[in-house]
Enzyme design. Structure first.
Site, PDB file in Angstrom:
ATOM      1  N   LYS A   9      64.767  57.640  17.766  1.00  0.00           N
ATOM      2  CA  LYS A   9      66.052  56.981  17.567  1.00  0.00           C
ATOM      3  C   LYS A   9      65.968  55.449  17.653  1.00  0.00           C
ATOM      4  O   LYS A   9      64.972  54.898  18.125  1.00  0.00           O
ATOM      5  CB  LYS A   9      67.052  57.508  18.601  1.00  0.00           C
ATOM      6  CG  LYS A   9      67.403  58.981  18.407  1.00  0.00           C
ATOM      7  CD  LYS A   9      68.438  59.403  19.432  1.00  0.00           C
ATOM      8  CE  LYS A   9      68.896  60.829  19.205  1.00  0.00           C
ATOM      9  NZ  LYS A   9      69.961  61.193  20.177  1.00  0.00           N
ATOM     10  N   PHE A  57      82.143  62.521  20.199  1.00  0.00           N
ATOM     11  CA  PHE A  57      81.059  61.538  20.085  1.00  0.00           C
ATOM     12  C   PHE A  57      80.579  61.292  18.651  1.00  0.00           C
ATOM     13  O   PHE A  57      79.713  60.451  18.421  1.00  0.00           O
ATOM     14  CB  PHE A  57      79.857  61.954  20.955  1.00  0.00           C
ATOM     15  CG  PHE A  57      79.256  63.286  20.571  1.00  0.00           C
ATOM     16  CD1 PHE A  57      78.342  63.393  19.538  1.00  0.00           C
ATOM     17  CD2 PHE A  57      79.605  64.441  21.270  1.00  0.00           C
ATOM     18  CE1 PHE A  57      77.787  64.618  19.191  1.00  0.00           C
ATOM     19  CE2 PHE A  57      79.050  65.672  20.932  1.00  0.00           C
ATOM     20  CZ  PHE A  57      78.139  65.756  19.886  1.00  0.00           C
ATOM     21  N   ARG A  85      61.431  70.700  22.161  1.00  0.00           N
ATOM     22  CA  ARG A  85      62.599  70.567  23.039  1.00  0.00           C
ATOM     23  C   ARG A  85      62.178  70.461  24.510  1.00  0.00           C
ATOM     24  O   ARG A  85      62.783  69.721  25.277  1.00  0.00           O
ATOM     25  CB  ARG A  85      63.585  71.696  22.790  1.00  0.00           C
ATOM     26  CG  ARG A  85      64.165  71.583  21.360  1.00  0.00           C
ATOM     27  CD  ARG A  85      65.359  72.415  21.091  1.00  0.00           C
ATOM     28  NE  ARG A  85      66.545  72.001  21.827  1.00  0.00           N
ATOM     29  CZ  ARG A  85      67.294  70.932  21.540  1.00  0.00           C
ATOM     30  NH1 ARG A  85      66.958  70.143  20.548  1.00  0.00           N
ATOM     31  NH2 ARG A  85      68.369  70.669  22.244  1.00  0.00           N
ATOM     32  N   THR A  91      69.350  66.468  27.119  1.00  0.00           N
ATOM     33  CA  THR A  91      70.026  65.421  26.343  1.00  0.00           C
ATOM     34  C   THR A  91      70.338  64.198  27.198  1.00  0.00           C
ATOM     35  O   THR A  91      70.135  63.065  26.779  1.00  0.00           O
ATOM     36  CB  THR A  91      71.324  65.978  25.719  1.00  0.00           C
ATOM     37  OG1 THR A  91      70.989  67.111  24.923  1.00  0.00           O
ATOM     38  CG2 THR A  91      72.028  64.949  24.870  1.00  0.00           C
ATOM     39  N   ARG A 102      62.792  62.004  27.208  1.00  0.00           N
ATOM     40  CA  ARG A 102      64.125  61.456  27.479  1.00  0.00           C
ATOM     41  C   ARG A 102      64.243  60.895  28.897  1.00  0.00           C
ATOM     42  O   ARG A 102      64.909  59.879  29.105  1.00  0.00           O
ATOM     43  CB  ARG A 102      65.197  62.502  27.202  1.00  0.00           C
ATOM     44  CG  ARG A 102      65.382  62.735  25.712  1.00  0.00           C
ATOM     45  CD  ARG A 102      66.366  63.822  25.434  1.00  0.00           C
ATOM     46  NE  ARG A 102      66.718  63.895  24.024  1.00  0.00           N
ATOM     47  CZ  ARG A 102      67.267  64.959  23.465  1.00  0.00           C
ATOM     48  NH1 ARG A 102      67.534  66.030  24.196  1.00  0.00           N
ATOM     49  NH2 ARG A 102      67.550  64.950  22.177  1.00  0.00           N
ATOM     50  N   ASN A 112      69.074  58.256  23.888  1.00  0.00           N
ATOM     51  CA  ASN A 112      68.122  59.077  24.631  1.00  0.00           C
ATOM     52  C   ASN A 112      66.752  59.187  23.956  1.00  0.00           C
ATOM     53  O   ASN A 112      66.002  60.115  24.208  1.00  0.00           O
ATOM     54  CB  ASN A 112      68.720  60.452  24.924  1.00  0.00           C
ATOM     55  CG  ASN A 112      69.067  61.230  23.676  1.00  0.00           C
ATOM     56  OD1 ASN A 112      68.707  60.839  22.568  1.00  0.00           O
ATOM     57  ND2 ASN A 112      69.752  62.335  23.842  1.00  0.00           N
ATOM     58  N   HIS A 115      65.526  62.777  18.891  1.00  0.00           N
ATOM     59  CA  HIS A 115      66.280  63.956  18.440  1.00  0.00           C
ATOM     60  C   HIS A 115      65.269  65.027  18.054  1.00  0.00           C
ATOM     61  O   HIS A 115      64.208  64.708  17.511  1.00  0.00           O
ATOM     62  CB  HIS A 115      67.135  63.609  17.208  1.00  0.00           C
ATOM     63  CG  HIS A 115      67.605  64.811  16.444  1.00  0.00           C
ATOM     64  ND1 HIS A 115      68.805  65.437  16.710  1.00  0.00           N
ATOM     65  CD2 HIS A 115      67.032  65.515  15.431  1.00  0.00           C
ATOM     66  CE1 HIS A 115      68.946  66.464  15.883  1.00  0.00           C
ATOM     67  NE2 HIS A 115      67.889  66.534  15.096  1.00  0.00           N
TER      68      HIS A 115
END
Length: 138
Positions: A9, A57, A85, A91, A102, A112, A115
């Site tokens: 991100k 959001f 994951r 998250t 994260r 964070n 993705h």
């Protein structure tokens, strides 16, 4: 072997963390089989996150994800979705386990760092959103 989509991100690319994040993914046994750096338009971000359109959001997420460059990539490996994951962590970085991406690199729930697809079905859709078959080198 299966595949999943990963997005580094804007907050992480701005802090030059792409290499550190990818090293963790690779050390965990995932292979990067396609990768590119790009900047989403607001319309592209809205389309990609369309599944969240009714959530509070959504607007801030689309604004954030189109605010600066991202790195999109396809990861391949055994149980790629679940493995990615696990490596990413929860998250909310404050709730993520120590040693996850994260927890170590995230700044907030929205910022964070990364993705990852949440299912094999979504991975297929997300991969097709960003990559053509010509861009995937297995």
């Amino acid at each position: 072997m299966s595949t999943t989509l990963s997005i580094i991100k804007p907050d992480a690319t701005a802090r030059n963390l792409t290499g550190s994040i990818n090293a963790r993914l690779e050390q965990a046994g995932l292979r990067i089989i396609a990768q590119k750096r790009l900047q989403l338009t607001r319309a592209q971000a809205e389309k990609f996150y369309e599944v969240h359109k009714e959530k509070a959001f959504y607007d801030s997420l689309c604004e954030y994800m189109s605010s600066a460059p991202i790195v999109v990539q396809i990861l391949s490996g055994e149980n790629a979705v679940a493995k990615n994951r696990d490596i990413m962590g929860a998250t909310n970085p404050a709730n993520a386990e120590i040693g996850t991406i994260r927890r170590d690199f995230g700044q907030s729930i929205e910022h964070n760092a990364i993705h990852g697809s949440d299912s094999s079905e979504n991975a297929e859709l997300e991969i097709r959103f960003f990559f053509s078959k010509l861009e995937i080198i297995e």
